[in-house]
Design a protein around this motif. Structure first.
Motif, PDB file in Angstrom:
ATOM      1  N   THR A   1       0.418  -7.041  -4.758  1.00 58.71           N
ATOM      2  CA  THR A   1       1.787  -7.089  -5.265  1.00 58.71           C
ATOM      3  C   THR A   1       1.671  -7.376  -6.755  1.00 58.71           C
ATOM      4  O   THR A   1       0.571  -7.401  -7.299  1.00 58.71           O
TER       5      THR A   1
ATOM      6  N   TYR B   1      10.517  -5.119  -2.601  1.00 55.01           N
ATOM      7  CA  TYR B   1       9.142  -5.362  -3.011  1.00 55.01           C
ATOM      8  C   TYR B   1       8.314  -4.087  -2.857  1.00 55.01           C
ATOM      9  O   TYR B   1       8.488  -3.337  -1.921  1.00 55.01           O
TER      10      TYR B   1
ATOM     11  N   VAL C   1       8.144  -2.645   1.165  1.00 53.09           N
ATOM     12  CA  VAL C   1       7.757  -3.659   2.143  1.00 53.09           C
ATOM     13  C   VAL C   1       8.190  -3.303   3.571  1.00 53.09           C
ATOM     14  O   VAL C   1       7.552  -3.709   4.528  1.00 53.09           O
TER      15      VAL C   1
END
Length: 75
Positions: free
Chosen positions: A28, A2, A55
Motif C-alpha cells: 500500500t 484503497y 481493496v
C-alpha cells in the motif's frame, strides 16, 4: 478507496498450497503485507504482479480440486 499493488506470488497458478504458505505480497502507500493461506487447496490467481487493484476486488481463489481451475484462454 484503497489501492494495492501486488509484488510477489508465493506459488504458481494451480500449485497445491498448504495452511501457512505465503500466497502473495502486496504493498500500500504505507507498508507491505504477506497474505498467508488459512487452508489447504490449489491456488488460482486472478491478479497480476505490478498491477493495482482496489481493496474490494477478488484476487485469489482457492479450490479443493486442481481440476476446478479453468485454463486461461488467449484472445
Amino acid at each position: 478507496m484503497y489501492i494495492f499493488k501486488y509484488l510477489f506470488f508465493g506459488k504458481a497458478n494451480k500449485d497445491q498450497i498448504k495452511k501457512g504458505d505465503i500466497l502473495l505480497s502486496f504493498e500500500t502507500s504505507k507498508t507491505t503485507y504477506d497474505v498467508i493461506s488459512e487452508i489447504d487447496g490449489f491456488i488460482e490467481y486472478l491478479c497480476e504482479i505490478d498491477n493495482e487493484y482496489n481493496v474490494d476486488e477478488t484476487v485469489i481463489l482457492i479450490h479443493s480440486d486442481k481440476n476446478e481451475i479453468l485454463e486461461k484462454k488467449e484472445l
